[in-house]
Structure formats: C-alpha cells, structure tokens
Design a protein around this motif. Structure first.
Motif, PDB file in Angstrom:
ATOM      1  N   VAL A 149       0.832  -1.206   0.000  1.00 54.43           N
ATOM      2  CA  VAL A 149       0.000   0.000   0.000  1.00 54.43           C
ATOM      3  C   VAL A 149       0.868   1.257   0.000  1.00 54.43           C
ATOM      4  N   THR A 150       1.949   1.254   0.779  1.00 59.38           N
ATOM      5  CA  THR A 150       2.836   2.417   0.816  1.00 59.38           C
ATOM      6  C   THR A 150       3.490   2.638  -0.544  1.00 59.38           C
ATOM      7  N   LYS A 151       3.911   1.568  -1.191  1.00 58.83           N
ATOM      8  CA  LYS A 151       4.516   1.714  -2.529  1.00 58.83           C
ATOM      9  C   LYS A 151       3.492   2.274  -3.512  1.00 58.83           C
ATOM     10  N   ALA A 152       2.252   1.823  -3.423  1.00 63.05           N
ATOM     11  CA  ALA A 152       1.217   2.358  -4.301  1.00 63.05           C
ATOM     12  C   ALA A 152       1.079   3.869  -4.105  1.00 63.05           C
ATOM     13  N   ALA A 299       3.475   4.564  18.376  1.00 59.50           N
ATOM     14  CA  ALA A 299       4.234   4.656  17.128  1.00 59.50           C
ATOM     15  C   ALA A 299       3.661   5.746  16.233  1.00 59.50           C
ATOM     16  N   ALA A 300       2.330   5.839  16.168  1.00 58.19           N
ATOM     17  CA  ALA A 300       1.688   6.848  15.325  1.00 58.19           C
ATOM     18  C   ALA A 300       1.980   8.260  15.830  1.00 58.19           C
ATOM     19  N   VAL A 301       1.872   8.454  17.127  1.00 59.91           N
ATOM     20  CA  VAL A 301       2.151   9.775  17.698  1.00 59.91           C
ATOM     21  C   VAL A 301       3.584  10.195  17.403  1.00 59.91           C
ATOM     22  N   ALA A 302       4.531   9.289  17.625  1.00 61.78           N
ATOM     23  CA  ALA A 302       5.942   9.623  17.400  1.00 61.78           C
ATOM     24  C   ALA A 302       6.197   9.977  15.940  1.00 61.78           C
ATOM     25  N   LEU A 303       5.596   9.206  15.018  1.00 58.09           N
ATOM     26  CA  LEU A 303       5.834   9.462  13.598  1.00 58.09           C
ATOM     27  C   LEU A 303       5.228  10.790  13.162  1.00 58.09           C
ATOM     28  N   ILE A 304       3.979  11.024  13.517  1.00 59.85           N
ATOM     29  CA  ILE A 304       3.326  12.265  13.096  1.00 59.85           C
ATOM     30  C   ILE A 304       4.005  13.479  13.730  1.00 59.85           C
ATOM     31  N   ALA A 305       4.391  13.365  14.994  1.00 59.22           N
ATOM     32  CA  ALA A 305       5.070  14.478  15.662  1.00 59.22           C
ATOM     33  C   ALA A 305       6.380  14.812  14.967  1.00 59.22           C
ATOM     34  N   SER A 306       7.091  13.813  14.490  1.00 56.89           N
ATOM     35  CA  SER A 306       8.367  14.064  13.815  1.00 56.89           C
ATOM     36  C   SER A 306       8.160  14.654  12.427  1.00 56.89           C
ATOM     37  N   LEU A 307       7.141  14.192  11.713  1.00 57.25           N
ATOM     38  CA  LEU A 307       6.852  14.734  10.385  1.00 57.25           C
ATOM     39  C   LEU A 307       6.430  16.194  10.476  1.00 57.25           C
ATOM     40  N   ILE A 308       5.563  16.497  11.433  1.00 57.32           N
ATOM     41  CA  ILE A 308       5.042  17.863  11.566  1.00 57.32           C
ATOM     42  C   ILE A 308       6.051  18.774  12.255  1.00 57.32           C
ATOM     43  N   GLY A 309       6.750  18.243  13.260  1.00 54.07           N
ATOM     44  CA  GLY A 309       7.665  19.059  14.060  1.00 54.07           C
ATOM     45  C   GLY A 309       9.099  19.034  13.602  1.00 54.07           C
ATOM     46  N   ASP A 310       9.391  18.277  12.511  1.00 53.63           N
ATOM     47  CA  ASP A 310      10.744  18.217  11.943  1.00 53.63           C
ATOM     48  C   ASP A 310      11.778  17.855  13.021  1.00 53.63           C
ATOM     49  N   ARG A 311      11.514  16.769  13.761  1.00 50.72           N
ATOM     50  CA  ARG A 311      12.362  16.415  14.904  1.00 50.72           C
ATOM     51  C   ARG A 311      13.675  15.750  14.490  1.00 50.72           C
ATOM     52  N   GLY A 312      13.709  15.110  13.332  1.00 47.55           N
ATOM     53  CA  GLY A 312      14.953  14.491  12.885  1.00 47.55           C
ATOM     54  C   GLY A 312      15.404  13.327  13.743  1.00 47.55           C
ATOM     55  N   ASP A 313      14.462  12.609  14.352  1.00 49.94           N
ATOM     56  CA  ASP A 313      14.834  11.464  15.174  1.00 49.94           C
ATOM     57  C   ASP A 313      14.783  10.182  14.345  1.00 49.94           C
ATOM     58  N   THR A 314      15.119   9.068  14.990  1.00 54.16           N
ATOM     59  CA  THR A 314      15.179   7.788  14.285  1.00 54.16           C
ATOM     60  C   THR A 314      13.961   6.943  14.646  1.00 54.16           C
ATOM     61  N   GLN A 315      13.252   6.465  13.615  1.00 56.41           N
ATOM     62  CA  GLN A 315      12.106   5.583  13.802  1.00 56.41           C
ATOM     63  C   GLN A 315      12.112   4.520  12.713  1.00 56.41           C
ATOM     64  N   VAL A 316      11.520   3.384  13.012  1.00 49.87           N
ATOM     65  CA  VAL A 316      11.399   2.316  12.019  1.00 49.87           C
ATOM     66  C   VAL A 316      10.126   2.555  11.220  1.00 49.87           C
ATOM     67  N   VAL A 317      10.278   2.741   9.912  1.00 50.27           N
ATOM     68  CA  VAL A 317       9.144   3.046   9.044  1.00 50.27           C
ATOM     69  C   VAL A 317       9.275   2.286   7.734  1.00 50.27           C
ATOM     70  N   ASN A 318       8.226   2.365   6.926  1.00 49.94           N
ATOM     71  CA  ASN A 318       8.237   1.822   5.573  1.00 49.94           C
ATOM     72  C   ASN A 318       8.393   2.975   4.600  1.00 49.94           C
ATOM     73  N   THR A 319       9.481   2.924   3.814  1.00 49.79           N
ATOM     74  CA  THR A 319       9.781   4.022   2.904  1.00 49.79           C
ATOM     75  C   THR A 319      10.611   3.499   1.735  1.00 49.79           C
ATOM     76  N   GLU A 331      13.223   1.754  -6.085  1.00 52.77           N
ATOM     77  CA  GLU A 331      11.837   2.154  -5.864  1.00 52.77           C
ATOM     78  C   GLU A 331      11.099   1.224  -4.908  1.00 52.77           C
ATOM     79  N   ALA A 332      11.729   0.126  -4.497  1.00 51.92           N
ATOM     80  CA  ALA A 332      11.084  -0.788  -3.554  1.00 51.92           C
ATOM     81  C   ALA A 332      10.838  -0.086  -2.227  1.00 51.92           C
ATOM     82  N   VAL A 333       9.882  -0.591  -1.477  1.00 54.38           N
ATOM     83  CA  VAL A 333       9.615  -0.072  -0.128  1.00 54.38           C
ATOM     84  C   VAL A 333      10.145  -1.073   0.882  1.00 54.38           C
ATOM     85  N   ILE A 334      10.958  -0.578   1.810  1.00 55.69           N
ATOM     86  CA  ILE A 334      11.583  -1.421   2.825  1.00 55.69           C
ATOM     87  C   ILE A 334      11.180  -0.929   4.210  1.00 55.69           C
TER      88      ILE A 334
END
Length: 419
Positions: A149-152, A299-319, A331-334
């Motif tokens: 879904v993320t790759k789509a 996990a959701a709070v940490a991710l959204i807070a970093s995206l919006i607040g530009d925190r530059g921290d390390t999290q495990v995500v699909n990208t 172009e694969a998603v890992i």
C-alpha cells in the motif's frame, strides 16, 4: 492541529485516542476527525473517543464524517486504518488458501494478495481526496499490506509513509526483558513489512542481542512461535511473520485445526462495540489488547510528531529503498530505521545483509511489485503471476488454482473482475 483518521469507526480507534491523550505534549491536537462509511460504528466509536478525551482533560474536539472530503479538509496528517470488506473478507483471506494447502493469513501469502487487490484502489482514491482537500498533509498508512500500500501511494506521488507496530513491539519487549527504558533500546531492524529480523539490539550504544538470546531465548522464541534453536543459529530474532515461512506446514496444520483469526477478532469487536456503546465507558478497555495493534498509538504519535515538528529522530518506518539495500530496486519499499523529519524519512545505512535473509527479501520484494501491478491494473493473469512469484505459493498449478479462487471470492470488490 487537525488529524484525520480514515477508518475512524474501527475498534482500534480508542487505542489511538488513548495514545493521543497520554502523549499530548508530543502531539498537540486540536481536532481529531474520524471518517468512516459506517454511521453506526462511527457514532459508537466517536462517542467513546469524546468521553476518553474528556476524562483525560484533553482539549481536542472529535468530529465524525461519512464524507471523506469534508473529513480530511485542512488536516495536517491523515492516518489510514481501513479494512475493505471487513472481517468477512478477512475470513475468506484466512480460510480459502487453506483449502489449497497454503498459509491462510491476511497480510502474507495468498490472503495478503487478496487484501491488496481490494485495498490498493480504495487507498489511492482516498489519497486523491487528500491531495485535493489537504494538499500539505502527510498520509500515514497503517493499512495492510503496508509495504504494498505504501509503494502504491509513493508511486502515485503522495506524501506517504508506512507504519507497523512490529518494531516498537520488539523494542518494548526487549526493554522489559532488560529492565531498561524503551527509549534506550536501538534496534538493527531490517527487511520488508512483515518480513523483518532484529540483527542488533543496543542499549545506550552497547550490543546486547547475544545476551538477550542466551538469557531470554526461550521466552522470545515462544513470543514469535519458533524454536529457540532458530534464534541461536541465526544469532538474530525474526519477526513473528517469519513463522509463516520457517514453519509453513506446521502453521497450516494449526490453522486447519481451529477457527480463523477473523472469527476470533469478530467476537472481540462485537464485545468492544458493546463497551463503546455504554455512555459510562471512558477508558480504553483491557479487551482491546486482544484486538491486536499493541503500541500502535505510540508509534503513530511519534511518527506524526516528527513529520510535523521536523524532529529528525530515528524511527522504524516503511519508505523507499534508494540504495539502502543494494540488491533491491531503488523504488522498492523497505522497513528499516530512518531519520524522520519534515522532509519525510531517510533510511539509515544498513550493514550488508546476509544471503539467508537477502534471498527471501528479494523474493518477496519481487512478489510485492507484481502484487501491486495486479492491484492497480487487474487481470487474473497478473494475480496468477504474483502468486507464482510468492515463495509461499510458487507452483504453477497451485498459483493458477488460487488465482481463480481469489478473483471469484473477491469479485464484489474488483471492478475489473465484474466485466
């Protein structure tokens, strides 16, 4: 700040609300918009959400919407947690493959492909609505199969990141084993969504994985459903989802001997909705732990807070892979640790991946590419090709049989199959 939740009528939602209430300093929300086509569930879950926030003294308003465009309008982030076809479709995903001797699971194997076929077109429609009505919003996908879904979403040019709770679950589990704060635990997490291994566990920079396996191996092995000798021989901890590959026949036998997970979840959901309907209920029920998704809200709070607040921290995500795993397409998603900020996610460098892992990762990544082609463009032949490329299927006659069965069972959700 407005956050929209597509699939807001899910019984998962109070888990999210609980996290938003506890972690308000990280994510100062002013509005939580719950969006769902099911008005009855939306009313129950929305009422529960309002009571939970009121009990916690959280000032955010909860709005409920059946109109996606109105619900997402002006949102800073949109969280996707939908299930096309509900538990009834999931039950088919988990039982139909068993008739062919294959694992029945909603995100992996033939069931995962069926879910992708139903889900990808709907998610892309939602994303276009977000682009039109909240063009600066980040889309955070928790909808399975997350990698596909993320790759789509990324292929269609959306601002999107995939999220799974496997990594945070391991982090919390290991922290509890070691008696340390979760924030001090750093994971060497590598692979694809629902196909990952913990190759390193560091506490304040010191490697502790060998100690963990030596002292807690039996307990960890029981958690992931694999023999402890597998952990000791690998020198790493596979995720629970590797059980479908490493113990395929055993899993099939177990699944055939008991009700599907969908049937169990349906019973839990019915009980949860009764709790949500009680006007006195204002705290996350313990029963919700049986629904799955542990630590999802954190996990959701940490991710959204970093995206919006530009925190530059390390999290495990699909990208996007880029050059992180050189044996995969850029172009694969890992799913790996990444630096997260206003720019999105940038994967951290990864030590060379062992051939034992590399082969399976490449195999499943190729399947995911074909699965996405089938989900986007339709056609029973594309479905068959994806099944043939899947290491849990991989036989021509079996792939052809399953393709016909999956298309027939999901015809109501596949416009191309109705023609």
């Amino acid at each position: 700040m407005k956050l929209a939740v597509v699939g807001g009528g899910s019984t998962y939602t109070p888990e999210l609300i609980d996290g938003f209430a506890r972690l308000r300093a990280e994510l100062p929300l002013t509005e939580i918009a719950l969006i769902d086509p099911d008005e009855q569930r939306l009313a129950l879950v929305g009422g529960m959400a309002r009571r939970m926030l009121a009990r916690a003294g959280h000032p955010a308003a909860v709005s409920t919407w059946t109109d996606r465009a109105a619900g997402v309008a002006g949102a800073a982030a949109v969280l996707l947690q939908l299930r096309v076809g509900g538990q009834a479709a999931r039950n088919v995903d988990e039982t139909l493959p068993l008739d062919c001797g294959c694992v029945g699971q909603e995100t992996t194997g033939a069931g995962g492909l069926a879910k992708a076929l139903r889900t990808v077109p709907v998610v892309l429609e939602i994303a276009e609505t977000v682009r039109a009505h909240a063009p600066d919003a980040w889309i955070v996908d928790f909808t399975n199969p997350v990698g596909i879904v993320t790759k789509a979403l990324l292929d269609a040019g959306h601002r999107a990141i995939g999220l799974c709770n496997v990594a945070i679950g391991f982090q919390r589990r290991f922290a509890a084993h070691l008696g340390v704060a979760p924030a001090s635990v750093e994971l060497g997490h590598v692979g694809l969504n629902h196909l990952t291994w913990e190759r390193s566990v560091k506490v304040d920079g010191q490697e502790v994985l060998p100690k963990l396996i030596e002292e807690q191996g039996e307990e960890i092995a029981a958690d992931i459903g694999l023999p402890v000798w597998v952990l000791r021989e690998l020198g790493m901890v596979p995720s629970y989802y590797l059980r479908y590959f490493y113990a395929h026949d055993q899993v099939v036998a177990e699944q055939r001997a008991k009700p599907s997970r969908a049937a169990e979840v349906k019973a839990v959901e019915d009980a949860l909705l009764e709790i949500y309907a009680d006007p006195a209920s204002d705290t996350k029920p313990e029963l919700l732990d049986k629904r799955g998704g542990a630590y999802y809200s954190e996990a959701a709070v940490a991710l959204i807070a970093s995206l919006i607040g530009d925190r530059g921290d390390t999290q495990v995500v699909n990208t996007r892979n880029g050059d992180t795993l050189p044996f995969l397409d850029p172009e694969a998603v890992i799913e790996v640790p990444a630096t997260v900020g206003a720019h999105g996610a940038t994967p951290l460098p990864v030590d060379p991946v062992q051939p034992l892992l590399r082969g399976l990762i490449a195999h499943v990544s190729a399947y995911e590419t074909l699965a996405l082609e089938a989900a986007r463009h339709g056609g029973e032949r594309r479905v068959r090709d994806a099944l043939l490329a899947n290491p849990l299927i991989g036989q021509a006659d079996l792939a052809a049989d399953l393709a016909g069965r999956l298309v027939a069972a999901n015809r109501a959700y596949l416009p191309w199959a109705a023609r």
